[in-house]
Design an enzyme around this catalytic site. Structure first.
Site, mmCIF file in Angstrom:
data_model
loop_
_atom_site.group_PDB
_atom_site.id
_atom_site.type_symbol
_atom_site.label_atom_id
_atom_site.label_comp_id
_atom_site.label_asym_id
_atom_site.label_seq_id
_atom_site.Cartn_x
_atom_site.Cartn_y
_atom_site.Cartn_z
ATOM 1 N N GLU A 113 24.799 38.377 33.833
ATOM 2 C CA GLU A 113 25.465 39.315 32.919
ATOM 3 C C GLU A 113 26.902 38.882 32.718
ATOM 4 O O GLU A 113 27.463 38.207 33.582
ATOM 5 C CB GLU A 113 25.493 40.716 33.544
ATOM 6 C CG GLU A 113 24.141 41.329 33.708
ATOM 7 C CD GLU A 113 24.185 42.562 34.598
ATOM 8 O OE1 GLU A 113 25.292 42.987 34.997
ATOM 9 O OE2 GLU A 113 23.123 43.092 34.888
ATOM 10 N N LYS A 115 30.765 39.518 32.902
ATOM 11 C CA LYS A 115 31.607 40.374 33.737
ATOM 12 C C LYS A 115 32.703 40.947 32.841
ATOM 13 O O LYS A 115 33.600 40.216 32.413
ATOM 14 C CB LYS A 115 32.205 39.568 34.892
ATOM 15 C CG LYS A 115 32.957 40.428 35.884
ATOM 16 C CD LYS A 115 33.297 39.627 37.127
ATOM 17 C CE LYS A 115 33.879 40.485 38.227
ATOM 18 N NZ LYS A 115 35.117 41.147 37.843
ATOM 19 N N ASP A 117 35.918 42.899 31.665
ATOM 20 C CA ASP A 117 37.217 43.060 32.309
ATOM 21 C C ASP A 117 37.835 44.389 31.873
ATOM 22 O O ASP A 117 38.602 44.458 30.907
ATOM 23 C CB ASP A 117 38.118 41.884 31.911
ATOM 24 C CG ASP A 117 39.292 41.749 32.861
ATOM 25 O OD1 ASP A 117 39.299 42.439 33.887
ATOM 26 O OD2 ASP A 117 40.195 40.946 32.564
ATOM 27 N N LYS A 312 33.859 33.620 38.571
ATOM 28 C CA LYS A 312 35.042 33.901 37.745
ATOM 29 C C LYS A 312 35.373 32.695 36.869
ATOM 30 O O LYS A 312 35.431 31.571 37.363
ATOM 31 C CB LYS A 312 36.236 34.203 38.651
ATOM 32 C CG LYS A 312 36.023 35.416 39.533
ATOM 33 C CD LYS A 312 36.385 36.689 38.846
ATOM 34 C CE LYS A 312 37.859 36.920 39.011
ATOM 35 N NZ LYS A 312 38.260 38.281 38.775
ATOM 36 N N CYS A 406 75.861 36.762 28.117
ATOM 37 C CA CYS A 406 74.890 37.228 27.126
ATOM 38 C C CYS A 406 74.881 36.285 25.917
ATOM 39 O O CYS A 406 75.943 35.990 25.361
ATOM 40 C CB CYS A 406 75.247 38.644 26.686
ATOM 41 S SG CYS A 406 74.199 39.249 25.357
ATOM 42 N N CYS A 409 76.417 38.344 22.793
ATOM 43 C CA CYS A 409 77.779 38.873 22.694
ATOM 44 C C CYS A 409 78.751 38.227 23.682
ATOM 45 O O CYS A 409 79.938 38.551 23.683
ATOM 46 C CB CYS A 409 77.776 40.391 22.867
ATOM 47 S SG CYS A 409 77.408 40.896 24.542
ATOM 48 N N CYS A 424 72.708 42.579 30.188
ATOM 49 C CA CYS A 424 73.999 42.506 29.525
ATOM 50 C C CYS A 424 74.572 43.921 29.562
ATOM 51 O O CYS A 424 73.974 44.851 29.022
ATOM 52 C CB CYS A 424 73.834 42.051 28.079
ATOM 53 S SG CYS A 424 75.318 42.372 27.108
ATOM 54 N N CYS A 430 76.909 45.013 21.980
ATOM 55 C CA CYS A 430 75.983 43.880 21.895
ATOM 56 C C CYS A 430 74.952 44.178 20.797
ATOM 57 O O CYS A 430 74.218 45.167 20.890
ATOM 58 C CB CYS A 430 75.335 43.711 23.268
ATOM 59 S SG CYS A 430 74.146 42.394 23.349
HETATM 60 S S1 IVH Z 1 27.880 45.083 39.212
HETATM 61 C C1 IVH Z 1 27.108 46.797 43.296
HETATM 62 N N1 IVH Z 1 28.057 44.020 36.828
HETATM 63 O O1 IVH Z 1 33.439 43.899 38.389
HETATM 64 C C2 IVH Z 1 27.401 46.045 42.059
HETATM 65 N N2 IVH Z 1 30.067 44.700 37.893
HETATM 66 O O2 IVH Z 1 34.579 42.685 40.770
HETATM 67 C C3 IVH Z 1 28.368 46.726 41.208
HETATM 68 N N3 IVH Z 1 32.074 44.391 36.530
HETATM 69 O O3 IVH Z 1 33.745 46.844 40.274
HETATM 70 C C4 IVH Z 1 29.023 45.919 40.196
HETATM 71 N N4 IVH Z 1 31.071 43.558 34.758
HETATM 72 O O4 IVH Z 1 33.986 47.005 37.718
HETATM 73 C C5 IVH Z 1 28.734 44.547 37.857
HETATM 74 N N5 IVH Z 1 28.045 43.124 34.684
HETATM 75 C C6 IVH Z 1 28.718 43.639 35.717
HETATM 76 C C7 IVH Z 1 30.109 43.798 35.692
HETATM 77 C C8 IVH Z 1 30.761 44.334 36.812
HETATM 78 C C9 IVH Z 1 32.231 43.925 35.276
HETATM 79 C C10 IVH Z 1 33.188 44.838 37.385
HETATM 80 C C11 IVH Z 1 32.951 46.149 38.103
HETATM 81 C C12 IVH Z 1 33.085 45.824 39.563
HETATM 82 C C13 IVH Z 1 33.906 44.572 39.513
HETATM 83 C C14 IVH Z 1 33.702 43.750 40.775
#
Ligand code: IVH
Length: 669
Positions: A113, A115, A117, A312, A406, A409, A424, A430
């Site tokens: 999946e 991740k 942010d 990551k 500065c 000024c 400043c 200024c």
């Molecule tokens: S699963 C027990 N899936 O990443 C598993 N987390 O660094 C629960 N996050 O606290 C998390 N995308 O806020 C999961 N596809 C995804 C995610 C995800 C973002 C975040 C989430 C978690 C943090 C962990």
């Protein structure tokens, strides 16, 4: 009988609106026009207003945001909210795979999946209705942010389809799409506010706001990716997600089931590049064992599941040459060094400048002009310099010397103890600081001068018409109208706007002066305590810090400001043109401490006053208006059309319910 049909009508409208909302915000496939949607919404609003006893917090009409939230209730998570362990390269990921295969002694399927942010959220549904939305907090306890989460249009308030457990919990991520983030920053810049650094910070700030109606306008979205395994839905995570999607949750369309770790790596390689084309910020890929039985076998550590890991993404980096460093002066006088770079392509945009934040950052990087530097674009919009390529450094390259005067000024810079930034101190001489102050003064939340904006301030300043905010009031229509880009009509509008500003109440005038640390709230507190500018001017440090919520930093800033003669002259000039420098007679006459220490919730509509007026009355008499009922609420000020759930809660907690008349008697006695 009649009520029954009204109830049916309401239910029908609600379910239609939930459905069209889902098609629009989750499926991105609207079936009706915005106009048709709005007209259904208006019909529902009208019926709900006429029949307040049929109100429901999960009605689509509540997506616009309800009462102010005074404080977020802490809620203990039924299942702790774990986080994920991180991996940063292929080797670490293969280690994870080897460990999993060894532990379960089988070949697992993985789900990959994106991740997201943002900010993680847990939603709790009872009988298909959204009951609580809780932040992660420390993993065990989080904040109840339900009122804010209800405003997120892609989150189902009522589950679709069938088969959901009576008690259901799902987890996901609240995000702010780039489009909404950019729009917010454009607005902030137009208001003279600092832009937000990145969508994640903005999301976490937004979800903790006390006014849900502001949250509603921000354009948050949410993706759901996890159902705690204690809630047995199906045999696999991927099927859980399909089921959750059928109940109305937005799940990512990019989730894939992978047969082995090589397929996982392909997924990662693809999204490492492609993620830049997504509408929301992502910072990696999450890899989860698909089978719930295998997940249970693997178990969890105290912090994170053993069956999942995050990979990551590396922030994209590029190398380029540092040509020079320039220095920007903000309107508070703060100096920000900026690196000028040889243009280089990074994540699809050409980068020419990078922020260096302050002198410490420059020295910790040991930057020298002509160095080859590494630039990185992380979650931030402005790229940053993260290091120097030492191998490429020419021995003659000269260190960057931070300026000591500065650039605008020439005044020697100061750096207060504990402050990262240089300043400043020439507040009133200024140019960027002078212009900044005037822009703040005319702003919407300050004096709100109709017809003026940042550009008009630039124009008036550059043509020498104004040097401070008092000069605004000496502007003649004929002078303004002569300027290019401004006609007679606009000049007249500005003059009218300035005239109208003489009625702006003292607390906003005080805020408009732009005294450091005196924001809207502090200005209100000061006016309440000191009542007139002369009293405030005469106040000592001690007297100031005796006021609740005024600390020594604010107090010092106020006395410093008034100790400058130019500032006192400015006040006199503004007073002479008629600006308000005293609490209005109305405010003074009516104020008392009759409600001191009481917290009062307002609900419903009232015969004699608007809710805002009642709020003002509560504050004027020393009370506190709070948004939601809790144990510490003193009174529920109840009008007509009050929501039944509030009433029920007040009764349950034995909170005294008073009418508008009773309230008026309380403050008049
Ligand atoms: S699963 C027990 N899936 O990443 C598993 N987390 O660094 C629960 N996050 O606290 C998390 N995308 O806020 C999961 N596809 C995804 C995610 C995800 C973002 C975040 C989430 C978690 C943090 C962990």
């Amino acid at each position: 009988m009649e009520n029954n049909t009204v109830q049916q009508q309401i239910e029908e409208l609600r379910s239609k609106l939930h459905h069209y909302n889902y098609l629009y915000y989750v499926q991105s496939q609207p079936e009706i026009s915005d106009f048709e949607f709005d007209s259904l919404m208006k019909q529902l609003e009208a019926l709900e207003n006429e029949n307040p006893e049929l109100d429901d917090p999960n009605s689509p009409t509540h997506r616009v945001g309800s009462d102010i939230i005074s404080e977020f209730k802490q809620v203990t998570h039924k299942y702790s909210m774990l986080s994920l362990s991180n991996t940063y390269n292929e080797g670490e990921l293969r280690d994870f795979d080897n460990r999993v295969r060894k532990d379960i002694n089988q070949e697992p399927e993985y789900v990959c999946e994106l991740k997201f942010d943002g900010v993680s959220i847990s939603l709790i549904y009872e009988n298909g209705m959204l009951k609580h939305a809780v932040t992660r907090g420390d993993g065990e306890q989080g904040d109840d942010v339900t009122a804010n989460v209800r405003t997120i249009k892609s989150i189902p308030l009522k589950l679709r389809g069938e088969g959901w457990p009576a008690e259901f919990e799902i987890r996901g991520e609240i995000v702010l799409p780039y489009e909404a983030f950019n729009k917010l920053n454009e607005e902030r810049l137009a208001n003279g506010e600092e832009p937000m650094a990145n969508p994640r910070n903005t999301t976490s700030g937004t979800i903790k706001m006390q006014d849900p109606s502001i949250v509603a306008r921000r354009g948050l979205d949410a993706y759901f990716y996890f159902v705690p395994s204690q809630i047995r839905l199906t045999e696999s995570h991927s099927q859980n997600l399909i089921l959750a999607a059928s109940w109305g949750f937005k799940t990512s369309e990019h989730t894939r089931v992978c047969k082995n770790i090589d397929e996982v790596l392909n997924f990662i390689h693809y999204w490492d590049k492609e993620r830049h084309n997504l509408p929301v910020a992502t910072d990696g890929v999450v890899i989860k064992v698909n089978s719930i039985a295998m997940q249970n076998n693997l178990g969890t550590t105290a912090k994170s599941p053993r069956w999942a890991v995050a990979f990551k993404f590396q922030a994209e980096q590029a190398e380029t040459r540092l040509l020079s460093v320039s220095y920007q002066v903000g309107r508070t006088g703060a100096i920000t060094p900026v690196a000028n770079l040889e243009p280089v392509l990074l994540s699809g945009t050409v980068v020419k400048r990078a922020s260096l934040h302050n002198a410490d950052i420059i020295s910790s990087l040991d930057l020298r002009i002509n160095d080859i530097v590494k630039v990185e674009k992380g979650g931030e919009i402005i790229p940053k310099i993260v290091g120097v390529n030492q191998v490429e450094r020419h021995p003659m390259n000269q260190p960057v010397m931070f300026i000591n005067v500065c650039p605008e000024c020439g005044t020697p810079l100061v750096r207060d103890e504990g402050e990262a930034k240089h300043f400043c101190p020439n507040e009133n001489g200024c140019p960027p600081q002078i212009k900044g102050k005037i822009i703040h003064f005319i702003g919407r939340k300050a004096m709100n001068i109709d017809g003026m904006g940042e550009e008009t301030v630039e124009l008036f300043y550059n043509t020498g018409l104004i040097r401070n905010v008092a000069d605004l009031y000496t502007l003649q229509i004929s002078d303004m109208a002569q300027l290019e880009r401004l006609g007679e009509k606009s000049a007249r509008r500005i003059a009218d706007g300035l005239q109208a500003s003489t009625q702006v109440p003292f607390e906003r005038v005080l805020f408009s002066l732009g005294i450091r640390f005196v924001g809207e709230t502090v200005a209100k507190i000061l006016v309440k305590s000191f009542k007139t500018i002369d009293a405030l001017l005469a106040a000592t440090l001690d007297e100031l810090t005796q006021v609740n919520e005024i600390g020594s930093r604010i107090a010092q800033s106020i006395t410093d400001w008034f100790s400058i003669e130019d500032n006192r002259i400015l006040i006199d000039r503004l007073r002479n043109v008629g600006l308000q420098f005293e609490m209005s007679e109305d405010q003074m006459a009516g104020s008392s401490t009759k409600l001191a220490g009481l917290s009062i919730v307002i609900s419903g509509t009232f015969a004699q006053h608007s809710r805002d007026e009642l709020k003002e009355l509560i504050e004027k008499h020393g009370g506190k208006n709070v948004g939601s009922i809790s144990k510490s609420t003193s009174y529920l000020l109840a009008g007509e059309n009050m929501g039944p759930s509030k009433l029920e809660k007040a009764q349950k907690l034995a909170i005294k319910i008073i009418s508008e008349d009773e309230f008026m008697t309380m403050i008049s006695e």
